[in-house]
Enzyme design. Sequence first.
Site, PDB file in Angstrom:
ATOM      1  N   HIS A  38       0.822  -1.210   0.000  1.00 16.32           N
ATOM      2  CA  HIS A  38       0.000   0.000   0.000  1.00 16.32           C
ATOM      3  C   HIS A  38       0.861   1.267   0.000  1.00 16.32           C
ATOM      4  CE1 HIS A  38       0.948   0.938   4.200  1.00 16.32           C
ATOM      5  NE2 HIS A  38       0.865  -0.350   4.420  1.00 16.32           N
ATOM      6  N   ARG A  87      -6.093   1.082   3.966  1.00 20.62           N
ATOM      7  CA  ARG A  87      -4.954   1.588   3.200  1.00 20.62           C
ATOM      8  C   ARG A  87      -4.627   0.675   2.027  1.00 20.62           C
ATOM      9  NH1 ARG A  87      -3.287  -0.149   8.289  1.00 20.62           N
ATOM     10  NH2 ARG A  87      -1.469  -1.522   8.472  1.00 20.62           N
ATOM     11  N   GLU A 141      -1.703  -6.695   7.689  1.00 19.86           N
ATOM     12  CA  GLU A 141      -0.362  -6.506   8.233  1.00 19.86           C
ATOM     13  C   GLU A 141      -0.185  -7.358   9.489  1.00 19.86           C
ATOM     14  OE1 GLU A 141       2.668  -6.269   8.210  1.00 19.86           O
ATOM     15  OE2 GLU A 141       3.061  -4.165   7.752  1.00 19.86           O
ATOM     16  N   TYR A 144       1.043  -6.005  15.631  1.00 22.65           N
ATOM     17  CA  TYR A 144       2.181  -5.613  16.459  1.00 22.65           C
ATOM     18  C   TYR A 144       1.878  -5.537  17.951  1.00 22.65           C
ATOM     19  CZ  TYR A 144       5.805  -4.750  12.993  1.00 22.65           C
ATOM     20  OH  TYR A 144       6.776  -4.914  12.041  1.00 22.65           O
ATOM     21  N   HIS A 211       0.539  -5.604   2.595  1.00 20.94           N
ATOM     22  CA  HIS A 211       1.366  -4.880   3.564  1.00 20.94           C
ATOM     23  C   HIS A 211       2.782  -5.444   3.587  1.00 20.94           C
ATOM     24  CE1 HIS A 211      -2.402  -3.148   5.146  1.00 20.94           C
ATOM     25  NE2 HIS A 211      -2.881  -4.318   4.757  1.00 20.94           N
TER      26      HIS A 211
END
Length: 283
Positions: A38, A87, A141, A144, A211
């Site tokens: 992206h 995104r 993605e 995290y 991602h």
Amino acid sequence: WALGLPAHCKLELDQPTDSTSHCYLGFSDESALILIRHGESMWNEKNLFTGCVDVPLTKKGVEEATEAGKRISRIPIDIIYTSGLVRSQMTAMLALTQHCCKKVPIVMHNETEQARLWSQIYSEDTKKEAIPVVKAWQLNERMYGDLQGLNKQETAGKYGKEQVHRWRRSYEVRPPNGESLEMCLQRAVTFFKEHIEPQLLTGKHVMVVAHANSLRSIIMYLDKLTPQEVINLELSTGIPMLYIYKEGEFTRRGSPSGPTEAGVYAYTWRLALYKQKFDEMLQ
């Protein structure tokens, strides 16, 4: 959905061309696979750990997505896969605005039977002018965990650069309450094998917009990289990567440099011949 190319967009090598022909080539024995990270997101700009937080593109990200579309504007696309994050979806939609056949990307809604029914298209002609877009959380993605929303530089100052580097780049090490790259790879590559590779096998041309870590995982599979090689792999935002799928093998052809650049097409015999036919058609 019939995922094949519409008749007016197909350029057959054994048929004479004319000024009404458009910009595609139907390959019988090879398929194109385009991978795009992206464009720059608003948290990329702020240097924050983003992960699975759903943030949109910046103005620069919009420009990157548009430029990516120009680079792939004459490479055939039958179906698009994005992550579940905006995104990724913005990048795919913006890229398609530049595509030569001006087909309309249509997001598929199969979450429930009602969603599927309410989003049905009842014109076969309209379907032929559309490209289905499939959203998949498996392409999201890497999550995290406790780092999401934190400033990367400040986090390195607090925990040390080496520790943050291990969280970001190690294959097996997880950030606190997050995913390791290995975990991200398991979901992304499983989805690729079960859903995307079969499309390529049937001759469809596929674009995947996702991602850094989900694409890094897929590239590890395609290029047969080791864990050490993949953690050193860097992917820039908004830069398309082209692969050719033929006889069960993937061949990486790098990044197309521009829509009219001969090198975009001179990767296989058929792509090179297509470029020649297309240039002749425009004369």
